[in-house]
Enzyme design. Sequence first.
Site, PDB file in Angstrom:
ATOM      1  CE1 TYR A 142      -3.202  -2.802   0.017  1.00  0.00           C
ATOM      2  CE2 TYR A 142      -3.938  -2.133   2.187  1.00  0.00           C
ATOM      3  CZ  TYR A 142      -4.064  -2.944   1.076  1.00  0.00           C
ATOM      4  OH  TYR A 142      -5.056  -3.892   1.046  1.00  0.00           O
ATOM      5  CE  LYS A 189       1.670 -17.989  -1.727  1.00  0.00           C
ATOM      6  NZ  LYS A 189       0.981 -19.275  -1.589  1.00  0.00           N
ATOM      7  CG  ASP A 221      -1.676 -20.146   0.271  1.00  0.00           C
ATOM      8  OD1 ASP A 221      -0.954 -19.981   1.273  1.00  0.00           O
ATOM      9  OD2 ASP A 221      -1.284 -20.750  -0.745  1.00  0.00           O
ATOM     10  CG  ASP A 245      -7.188  -4.356   3.736  1.00  0.00           C
ATOM     11  OD1 ASP A 245      -8.212  -4.329   4.448  1.00  0.00           O
ATOM     12  OD2 ASP A 245      -7.025  -3.617   2.749  1.00  0.00           O
ATOM     13  CG  ASP A 249     -12.681  -6.621   5.439  1.00  0.00           C
ATOM     14  OD1 ASP A 249     -12.274  -6.026   6.456  1.00  0.00           O
ATOM     15  OD2 ASP A 249     -13.222  -6.058   4.471  1.00  0.00           O
TER      16      ASP A 249
END
Length: 351
Positions: A142, A189, A221, A245, A249
């Site tokens: 970001y 990852k 994942d 992020d 959620d």
Amino acid sequence: MKLNIALLAGDGIGPEVIDQAVKVSNAVAFKFGHEITWNTALTGAAAIDAAGEPYPDETHQICVNADAVLFGAIGHPRFDNDPSAKVRPEQGLLKMRQKLGLFANVRPTFTFPSLIDRSPLKRERIEGTNLVFLRELTGGIYFGKRGRLNNGETAFDTCTYHRSEVQRIAKKGFELAMKRSKRLCCVDKANVLESSRLWRETVQTMEKDYPEVEVSYEFVDAVAMRLVQWPNEYDVLITENLFGDILTDEASVISGSMGLMPSASVGEKAKLYEPIHGSYPQAAGKDIANPLATVLSAAMMFEDFDLTDEAQAIRNVVNKSLTEGIVTEDLAQNGKAHKTSEVGDWLALHI
Ligand SMILES: NC(=O)c1ccc[n+]([C@@H]2O[C@H](COP(=O)([O-])OP(=O)(O)OC[C@H]3O[C@@H](n4cnc5c(N)ncnc54)[C@H](O)[C@@H]3O)[C@@H](O)[C@H]2O)c1
């Protein structure tokens, strides 16, 4: 205690949900003998309209001078639907996080006994869930270099982390784990990404400083899958900005509504408390949004001032409101949906 709190309502449902958190906080302050001074300031689309930018210097000064910031949400469809807009509300959010040094977003995920059957996930999977994500907030993709090449036909974003950025959030993760069940999961990852390998290597070298903490390393994942399969196997999870992020959620589904999830964004000094949801523009001005995420964010604020009883008083009254069905339309089941302001009034009255 005297508290000087910066109040940034923002856009959409922000002002409505913030109003309820202020009512409840004032009721707690009155009951426990504290004095709160609220200093309001503009941010998001509201600040663009008034001052031409989403996080004006004046707002920053109010935040810097405050003991803590209580924040609603930002975002407006006017900007969402205009990809060419040069100034956007979300830039204010990123600027605020960066200028205040809010590098860790603390997002607890838990279930409410009276709402367990409202989750799309099965009761036996989610009952007892009580985990906390620490999402890195001021680095990664970001904030990395981005751009277009080949006359705009190719686009790129880059994810960059410095070891020190990983160390400071990992330290918070280890410290939090020590206060809880001494289990920490580093989500990355590392099988593919170099930045993830730096995360893993850094956390591994810190393990020796916290010998009591049992650390696990899982790929993002796999966590995305296990989070909805066996959420109560997790306790404290640390992860980078983008993964955090998305996963947080996803985790909100466990609780039952986006309107229930509080968070804190903290740095070395500054502290900001905010619901995890956005400005939910479809509900703006209708007095229907769920204020509990913001009210519970205020509870996290009291907790961080070591006002534990005050925080617990808020959590208790929230649980009572849920049990008694004093809820907004997102949670109403065959019963009456209460207005945002009615829920806030009820909570303040019952504190
Ligand atoms: N921290 C922030 O300020 C923040 C975070 C996310 C999105 N945004 C912005 O918010 C705007 C809307 O984004 P979005 O629609 O993706 O996300 P959103 O969180 O605003 O809404 C998504 C959905 O969640 C539910 N919801 C959210 N808050 C709720 C509440 N208090 N009570 C009941 N239900 C609630 C609604 O069903 C809503 O349609 C955009 O402009 C986006 O950029 C801001």
